[in-house]
Design a protein around this motif. Structure first.
Motif, PDB file in Angstrom:
ATOM      1  N   ARG A   3       0.848  -1.194   0.000  1.00 52.16           N
ATOM      2  CA  ARG A   3       0.000   0.000   0.000  1.00 52.16           C
ATOM      3  C   ARG A   3       0.881   1.240   0.000  1.00 52.16           C
ATOM      4  O   ARG A   3       1.927   1.264   0.634  1.00 52.16           O
ATOM      5  N   ARG A  10      -5.509   9.740   1.184  1.00 49.95           N
ATOM      6  CA  ARG A  10      -6.656   8.875   0.903  1.00 49.95           C
ATOM      7  C   ARG A  10      -7.968   9.643   1.054  1.00 49.95           C
ATOM      8  O   ARG A  10      -8.868   9.532   0.213  1.00 49.95           O
ATOM      9  N   ILE A  14     -10.710  10.356  -1.960  1.00 51.24           N
ATOM     10  CA  ILE A  14     -12.121   9.973  -1.872  1.00 51.24           C
ATOM     11  C   ILE A  14     -13.017  11.184  -2.105  1.00 51.24           C
ATOM     12  O   ILE A  14     -13.970  11.131  -2.885  1.00 51.24           O
ATOM     13  N   LEU A  44     -11.067   7.458  -6.954  1.00 51.69           N
ATOM     14  CA  LEU A  44     -11.802   6.671  -5.975  1.00 51.69           C
ATOM     15  C   LEU A  44     -11.243   5.251  -5.893  1.00 51.69           C
ATOM     16  O   LEU A  44     -11.083   4.704  -4.795  1.00 51.69           O
ATOM     17  N   ALA A  45     -10.911   4.667  -7.025  1.00 51.10           N
ATOM     18  CA  ALA A  45     -10.362   3.304  -7.029  1.00 51.10           C
ATOM     19  C   ALA A  45      -9.013   3.247  -6.316  1.00 51.10           C
ATOM     20  O   ALA A  45      -8.765   2.331  -5.523  1.00 51.10           O
ATOM     21  N   ALA A  47      -7.974   5.180  -3.989  1.00 53.13           N
ATOM     22  CA  ALA A  47      -8.204   5.384  -2.553  1.00 53.13           C
ATOM     23  C   ALA A  47      -8.725   4.118  -1.895  1.00 53.13           C
ATOM     24  O   ALA A  47      -8.319   3.777  -0.785  1.00 53.13           O
ATOM     25  N   VAL A  48      -9.602   3.400  -2.576  1.00 50.89           N
ATOM     26  CA  VAL A  48     -10.196   2.195  -2.005  1.00 50.89           C
ATOM     27  C   VAL A  48      -9.159   1.072  -1.891  1.00 50.89           C
ATOM     28  O   VAL A  48      -9.066   0.410  -0.860  1.00 50.89           O
ATOM     29  N   ILE A  49      -8.359   0.869  -2.941  1.00 56.03           N
ATOM     30  CA  ILE A  49      -7.375  -0.222  -2.900  1.00 56.03           C
ATOM     31  C   ILE A  49      -6.065   0.210  -2.240  1.00 56.03           C
ATOM     32  O   ILE A  49      -5.190  -0.615  -2.014  1.00 56.03           O
ATOM     33  N   GLN A  50      -5.946   1.489  -1.932  1.00 53.78           N
ATOM     34  CA  GLN A  50      -4.772   2.074  -1.261  1.00 53.78           C
ATOM     35  C   GLN A  50      -3.482   1.813  -2.035  1.00 53.78           C
ATOM     36  O   GLN A  50      -2.426   1.626  -1.451  1.00 53.78           O
TER      37      GLN A  50
END
Length: 67
Positions: A3, A10, A14, A44-45, A47-50
């Motif tokens: 990550r 992050r 978002i 957004l992707a 941020a979600v998968i870091q």
């Protein structure tokens, strides 16, 4: 995969991602709206998968600690 996106980075991804998705959706008939939607989806992707490939290339790690 390690990550490399966390903390304030992050949160900003978002927030900006959701904002761009909304702008893109509201202006979906225009090219700029489609581009905003694509950019928002990418932010957004990541941020979600870091995990951000650009950060990895540049050696940037905003996670703070490796877990």
């Amino acid at each position: 995969m390690d990550r490399n996106v966390g903390g304030v980075d992050r949160f900003l991804r978002i927030t900006l991602g959701l904002t761009l998705l909304l702008i893109g959706y509201r202006n979906r008939e225009q090219t700029a709206g489609a581009l905003a939607f694509i950019a928002g989806s990418d932010l957004l992707a990541t941020a979600v998968i870091q995990r951000c490939p650009i950060n990895a290339l540049l050696g940037i790690d905003t996670c703070g600690s490796s877990e």
